[in-house]
Design a protein around this motif. Structure first.
Motif, short mmCIF file in Angstrom:
data_model
loop_
_atom_site.label_atom_id
_atom_site.label_comp_id
_atom_site.label_asym_id
_atom_site.label_seq_id
_atom_site.Cartn_x
_atom_site.Cartn_y
_atom_site.Cartn_z
N UNK A 28 0.84 -1.19 0.00
CA UNK A 28 0.00 0.00 0.00
C UNK A 28 0.88 1.24 0.00
N UNK A 29 0.58 2.20 -0.88
CA UNK A 29 1.37 3.43 -1.01
C UNK A 29 0.55 4.63 -0.56
N UNK A 30 1.22 5.73 -0.17
CA UNK A 30 0.47 6.92 0.26
C UNK A 30 -0.48 7.44 -0.80
N UNK A 31 -0.09 7.39 -2.07
CA UNK A 31 -0.97 7.95 -3.10
C UNK A 31 -2.18 7.07 -3.40
N UNK A 32 -2.29 5.94 -2.73
CA UNK A 32 -3.51 5.14 -2.87
C UNK A 32 -4.65 5.70 -2.05
N UNK A 33 -4.34 6.62 -1.12
CA UNK A 33 -5.37 7.25 -0.31
C UNK A 33 -5.98 8.41 -1.10
N UNK A 34 -7.27 8.65 -0.88
CA UNK A 34 -7.96 9.70 -1.61
C UNK A 34 -7.74 11.07 -0.97
N UNK A 35 -7.87 11.17 0.35
CA UNK A 35 -7.74 12.46 1.03
C UNK A 35 -6.27 12.81 1.22
N UNK A 36 -5.87 14.05 0.88
CA UNK A 36 -4.46 14.44 1.04
C UNK A 36 -3.94 14.29 2.46
N UNK A 37 -4.79 14.57 3.46
CA UNK A 37 -4.33 14.44 4.84
C UNK A 37 -4.01 12.99 5.17
N UNK A 38 -4.76 12.06 4.58
CA UNK A 38 -4.49 10.64 4.81
C UNK A 38 -3.22 10.20 4.06
N UNK A 39 -3.01 10.75 2.88
CA UNK A 39 -1.77 10.46 2.15
C UNK A 39 -0.57 10.90 2.97
N UNK A 40 -0.62 12.11 3.51
CA UNK A 40 0.50 12.65 4.28
C UNK A 40 0.74 11.83 5.54
N UNK A 41 -0.32 11.43 6.22
CA UNK A 41 -0.16 10.70 7.48
C UNK A 41 0.39 9.30 7.23
N UNK A 42 -0.09 8.62 6.20
CA UNK A 42 0.44 7.28 5.93
C UNK A 42 1.90 7.37 5.50
N UNK A 43 2.24 8.39 4.71
CA UNK A 43 3.64 8.58 4.34
C UNK A 43 4.50 8.88 5.55
N UNK A 44 3.97 9.64 6.51
CA UNK A 44 4.72 9.95 7.73
C UNK A 44 4.95 8.70 8.56
N UNK A 45 3.95 7.86 8.66
CA UNK A 45 4.10 6.62 9.43
C UNK A 45 5.17 5.72 8.80
N UNK A 46 5.21 5.65 7.48
CA UNK A 46 6.25 4.86 6.83
C UNK A 46 7.63 5.49 7.04
N UNK A 47 7.68 6.81 7.07
CA UNK A 47 8.96 7.48 7.31
C UNK A 47 9.48 7.17 8.70
N UNK A 48 8.60 7.22 9.69
CA UNK A 48 9.01 6.89 11.05
C UNK A 48 9.47 5.44 11.14
N UNK A 49 8.78 4.56 10.45
CA UNK A 49 9.19 3.15 10.46
C UNK A 49 10.57 2.97 9.84
N UNK A 50 10.80 3.63 8.70
CA UNK A 50 12.08 3.50 8.01
C UNK A 50 13.22 4.12 8.81
N UNK A 51 12.91 5.13 9.61
CA UNK A 51 13.94 5.78 10.42
C UNK A 51 14.17 5.07 11.75
N UNK A 52 13.46 3.96 11.98
CA UNK A 52 13.69 3.18 13.18
C UNK A 52 13.11 3.78 14.43
N UNK A 53 11.89 4.23 14.39
CA UNK A 53 11.25 4.81 15.58
C UNK A 53 11.20 3.78 16.70
N UNK A 54 11.34 4.28 17.92
CA UNK A 54 11.40 3.38 19.08
C UNK A 54 10.11 2.60 19.27
#
Length: 390
Positions: A28-54
């Motif tokens: 699932x990719x961020x651009x699969x979401x319809x609402x821009x706020x949901x795209x940004x939030x899902x992308x942020x969650x993946x960024x935190x995951x990739x950066x090794x969030x505690x």
């Protein structure tokens, strides 16, 4: 409420509750979401995951920093997102372990939306080419649509292959793009006159021009009669053409009149059958591209149609355009275009497609009850938001 909106909220809420759900949503990719706020939030969650969030390494309760950092990261790319909305997303998720199912719903909506958007672009390109007397824009846009359908099939986990729908889409119409109809009709009349008055003129177009390429059905029937005479090796002139039309019942049913056939060529100057044939073919190609685009869009707007069937029906709707395109390549002496979609290989589907399908449907062990984020921030220092997304 819109089911697609509820699904987007549920999948985001599931990841906010359990960060480990991200590993089950790699398709699932961020651009699969319809609402821009949901795209940004899902992308942020993946960024935190990739950066090794505690939050992904701790075995205890999910720290509140997971939610706060996600909101801060998403806020760098969209306005209006607050922590309270993040908790609203958490409340909107019935069961966080159902995240792959919610994600599948989001992907289904994205597939319908993406196909409809590209169908609209194809229709616009066909209209523009029809006015300008060109075909390149429509052909390029059709290639893009074919590539999109193939990529979506891979993401969904199916083989892209043309499959005819059991019933025709209700929204398909026969409206043609706004072309210079008088010019198209004149080109067709000139071509028929050249084919009737010049011996061996049919040899220049018979290999690639078909009756369906004529915008005027009556002109198509005249060309069919000319083709029949040519195929049997009989002489072609106005009288033999009139006789062939009578034998086919075209005079009796009112499709053509004797005056129309006898008048073919009156006032016409000598010309090239190939040149006029190319003009008729260009018009046919843009009309076919527009018709295919309308059919694909009607399929995409059918919410009851599953993604796999939608993709395969859309590929089938592009089939007439592929056929006209192949004949256009023959007329221009160009190599024949590649087919829209190939049949599945004997060795089975690629591993990536199998993985995509399994990610949606494989049973999962029942996890422990959901753990809501702690109301008090954890002792660990809060992670500042990243200024760049990977």
């Amino acid at each position: 409420m819109n089911p697609l909106l509820r699904a987007e909220q549920a999948v985001l809420g599931a990841v906010l509750i359990d960060p480990g759900q991200l590993t089950r949503l790699d398709w699932l990719a961020p651009d699969h979401f319809y609402r821009p706020v949901h795209q940004a939030l899902f992308g942020a969650l993946r960024t935190l995951r990739d950066d090794g969030h505690s939050a992904l390494s701790d075995d205890g309760p999910v720290p509140l920093s997971w939610v706060n950092n996600a909101v801060d990261e998403a806020g760098l790319h969209v306005r209006g997102l607050t922590t309270s909305y993040a908790h609203t997303l958490i409340s909107a998720c019935p069961r966080f372990e159902h995240a792959p199912v919610y994600g599948r719903m989001v992907l289904e909506g994205a597939i319908h939306r993406t196909i409809a958007q590209h169908a609209i672009r194809l229709h616009q390109a066909a209209r523009a080419d029809a006015v300008q007397g060109e075909v390149e824009g429509a052909l390029r846009t059709a290639d893009v649509l074919t590539g999109v359908l193939t990529d979506l099939a891979r993401r969904w986990g199916t083989d892209p292959r043309p499959v005819a729908p059991t019933t025709a889409p209700a929204a398909v119409t026969t409206v043609s793009p706004p072309v210079q109809s008088d010019q198209v009709a004149e080109d067709e009349r000139f071509l028929l006159a050249v084919l009737t008055e010049q011996p061996r003129a049919m040899d220049e177009v018979v290999d690639w021009l078909r009756p369906v390429d004529f915008a005027d059905p009556a002109h198509g029937q005249v060309y069919r009669c000319l083709g029949a005479l040519h195929h049997r090796g009989e002489p072609i002139d106005r009288i033999t053409l009139l006789w062939e039309a009578q034998r086919r019942g075209l005079l009796a049913d009112g499709t053509l009149s004797g005056e129309q056939l006898i008048a073919i060529g009156d006032g016409m100057l000598p010309g090239s059958a190939e040149w006029f044939g190319h003009r008729v073919m260009r018009s046919s190609l843009t009309r076919t591209a527009a018709a295919s685009a309308r059919a694909v869009r009607a399929l995409a707007e059918d919410e009851a149609l599953g993604p796999g069937r939608l993709i395969n029906h859309a590929l089938h709707a592009l089939g007439p355009l592929d056929e006209v395109r192949a004949r256009w390549a023959t007329a221009k002496g160009s190599p024949a275009p590649k087919p829209t979609a190939s049949a599945p290989s004997a060795g089975g589907p690629p591993p990536a497609r199998v993985q995509a399908a399994r990610a949606r449907s494989a049973p999962r062990p029942t996890p422990s009850p959901p753990v809501q984020p702690s109301p008090v921030p954890a002792a660990a220092p809060s992670r500042p938001p990243s200024r760049a997304r990977p």
